[in-house]
Design a protein around this motif. Structure first.
Motif, mmCIF file in Angstrom:
data_model
loop_
_atom_site.group_PDB
_atom_site.id
_atom_site.type_symbol
_atom_site.label_atom_id
_atom_site.label_comp_id
_atom_site.label_asym_id
_atom_site.label_seq_id
_atom_site.Cartn_x
_atom_site.Cartn_y
_atom_site.Cartn_z
ATOM 1 N N GLN A 157 -3.309 20.632 8.689
ATOM 2 C CA GLN A 157 -4.132 21.446 9.583
ATOM 3 C C GLN A 157 -5.538 21.668 9.024
ATOM 4 N N LEU A 158 -5.812 21.094 7.875
ATOM 5 C CA LEU A 158 -7.071 21.338 7.175
ATOM 6 C C LEU A 158 -8.119 20.287 7.549
ATOM 7 N N GLN A 159 -9.277 20.728 8.059
ATOM 8 C CA GLN A 159 -10.405 19.828 8.319
ATOM 9 C C GLN A 159 -11.139 19.610 6.994
ATOM 10 N N LEU A 160 -11.370 18.361 6.653
ATOM 11 C CA LEU A 160 -12.001 18.037 5.374
ATOM 12 C C LEU A 160 -13.367 17.409 5.574
ATOM 13 N N PRO A 161 -14.213 17.497 4.563
ATOM 14 C CA PRO A 161 -15.502 16.784 4.626
ATOM 15 C C PRO A 161 -15.252 15.279 4.689
ATOM 16 N N VAL A 162 -15.883 14.655 5.643
ATOM 17 C CA VAL A 162 -15.675 13.229 5.897
ATOM 18 C C VAL A 162 -16.013 12.395 4.670
ATOM 19 N N SER A 163 -17.123 12.676 4.022
ATOM 20 C CA SER A 163 -17.567 11.833 2.907
ATOM 21 C C SER A 163 -16.573 11.848 1.757
ATOM 22 N N ILE A 164 -15.932 12.990 1.488
ATOM 23 C CA ILE A 164 -14.965 13.070 0.388
ATOM 24 C C ILE A 164 -13.740 12.217 0.673
ATOM 25 N N VAL A 165 -13.211 12.311 1.890
ATOM 26 C CA VAL A 165 -12.008 11.545 2.233
ATOM 27 C C VAL A 165 -12.308 10.054 2.281
ATOM 28 N N LEU A 166 -13.442 9.669 2.858
ATOM 29 C CA LEU A 166 -13.784 8.249 2.894
ATOM 30 C C LEU A 166 -13.990 7.688 1.488
ATOM 31 N N SER A 167 -14.604 8.462 0.613
ATOM 32 C CA SER A 167 -14.759 8.026 -0.785
ATOM 33 C C SER A 167 -13.399 7.840 -1.440
ATOM 34 N N ILE A 196 -13.870 -5.199 5.381
ATOM 35 C CA ILE A 196 -14.023 -3.773 5.692
ATOM 36 C C ILE A 196 -14.878 -3.124 4.605
ATOM 37 N N THR A 197 -15.949 -2.443 5.015
ATOM 38 C CA THR A 197 -16.834 -1.743 4.076
ATOM 39 C C THR A 197 -16.925 -0.282 4.498
ATOM 40 N N ILE A 198 -16.740 0.619 3.531
ATOM 41 C CA ILE A 198 -16.847 2.050 3.802
ATOM 42 C C ILE A 198 -18.126 2.578 3.180
ATOM 43 N N ASP A 199 -18.927 3.259 3.992
ATOM 44 C CA ASP A 199 -20.124 3.957 3.523
ATOM 45 C C ASP A 199 -19.845 5.452 3.696
ATOM 46 N N ALA A 200 -19.288 6.062 2.652
ATOM 47 C CA ALA A 200 -18.846 7.459 2.736
ATOM 48 C C ALA A 200 -20.000 8.416 2.996
ATOM 49 N N ILE A 218 -10.482 7.187 0.016
ATOM 50 C CA ILE A 218 -9.811 6.002 0.581
ATOM 51 C C ILE A 218 -10.435 4.732 0.021
ATOM 52 N N SER A 219 -11.760 4.693 -0.071
ATOM 53 C CA SER A 219 -12.447 3.514 -0.586
ATOM 54 C C SER A 219 -12.066 3.213 -2.028
ATOM 55 N N GLU A 220 -11.890 4.263 -2.840
ATOM 56 C CA GLU A 220 -11.570 4.077 -4.254
ATOM 57 C C GLU A 220 -10.086 3.839 -4.511
ATOM 58 N N GLN A 221 -9.213 4.431 -3.703
ATOM 59 C CA GLN A 221 -7.785 4.413 -3.991
ATOM 60 C C GLN A 221 -6.995 3.306 -3.294
ATOM 61 N N GLN A 244 0.820 -1.198 0.000
ATOM 62 C CA GLN A 244 0.000 0.000 0.000
ATOM 63 C C GLN A 244 0.865 1.264 0.000
ATOM 64 N N VAL A 245 0.338 2.303 -0.627
ATOM 65 C CA VAL A 245 0.997 3.607 -0.620
ATOM 66 C C VAL A 245 0.674 4.335 0.682
ATOM 67 N N LEU A 246 -0.492 4.043 1.243
ATOM 68 C CA LEU A 246 -0.933 4.696 2.470
ATOM 69 C C LEU A 246 -0.135 4.147 3.649
ATOM 70 N N ASN A 247 0.493 5.036 4.385
ATOM 71 C CA ASN A 247 1.274 4.663 5.548
ATOM 72 C C ASN A 247 0.482 5.108 6.776
ATOM 73 N N TYR A 248 -0.007 4.177 7.588
ATOM 74 C CA TYR A 248 -0.848 4.560 8.713
ATOM 75 C C TYR A 248 -0.731 3.557 9.858
ATOM 76 N N LYS A 249 -1.220 3.981 11.019
ATOM 77 C CA LYS A 249 -1.326 3.106 12.179
ATOM 78 C C LYS A 249 -2.586 3.488 12.944
ATOM 79 N N VAL A 250 -3.027 2.595 13.813
ATOM 80 C CA VAL A 250 -4.219 2.814 14.624
ATOM 81 C C VAL A 250 -3.776 3.029 16.065
#
Length: 194
Positions: A126-136, A148-152, A138-141, A74-80
């Motif tokens: 520092q930018l707050q983004l609309p949740v639905s745009i970011v979830l969409s 795991i199912t995302i409902d943006a 992540i789901s597509e990219q 994955q290109v996304l580098n993350y942790k929980v």
């Protein structure tokens, strides 16, 4: 006093015969039914449920180990990180730079053992983004596990833990997921052979 040896001998043989017959009767008689019925018949069961109780720190370590193992390409580098909420912290490559990503979720255990994560906030840098745009996005990219199912549009991520594939066909269900009280438990169902 005259002892009749013949009668004494016959009485002794009869006593031995009654003792041996009584021993074999007790040996081959059925056992106590209440003890047999105390435990379920193993042949009627598909698995044995085991409850695992953990804490936020240990579960965070386990989840990040699993994510590292699953996201090598994955290109996304993350942790929980588990605090009072479920936090996903990482970076996204954009415009030739790594941009910090922070997502917070409210975990809601489901009655079937799965976990619903309701999105509370997302920030890039520092930018707050609309949740639905970011979830969409992540789901597509990004390639997510099948469970795991995302409902943006609803700002939700559904983790179907009961469908997660584990070694030896063990299944997992959430019992408690109370982060504020550090009360986390899962039920593992270990299949048994018949």
């Amino acid at each position: 006093m005259i002892i009749n040896w013949r009668n004494f001998f016959i009485g002794l043989v009869l006593l031995n015969l009654v003792t041996v017959c009584g021993f074999f009767y007790l040996l081959f008689s059925p056992g106590d039914e209440s003890v047999k019925n105390e435990f379920p018949d193993v042949s009627e069961r598909n698995g044995v449920p085991l409850t695992v109780v953990t804490n936020k720190e240990d579960l965070t370590t386990l989840m990040n180990s699993y994510l590292t193992e699953q996201s090598d390409s994955q290109v996304l580098n993350y942790k929980v990180i588990l605090t009072e909420k479920v936090m996903l912290i990482g970076t996204i490559p954009a415009f030739g730079k790594e941009i910090d990503l922070v997502m917070t979720f409210e975990p809601i255990p489901q009655t079937n053992g799965d976990l619903l994560l309701e999105q509370e906030s997302i920030s890039l840098g520092q930018l707050q983004l609309p949740v639905s745009i970011v979830l969409s996005y992540i789901s597509e990219q990004y390639q997510l596990p099948e469970w795991i199912t995302i409902d943006a549009s609803e700002h939700k991520v559904y983790a179907a833990l009961t469908e997660m594939e584990l070694n030896s066909d063990v299944t997992v269900k959430v019992e408690n997921f109370d982060l504020s009280n550090d009360d986390i438990s899962f039920q593992l169902v270990v299949p048994i052979t018949k």
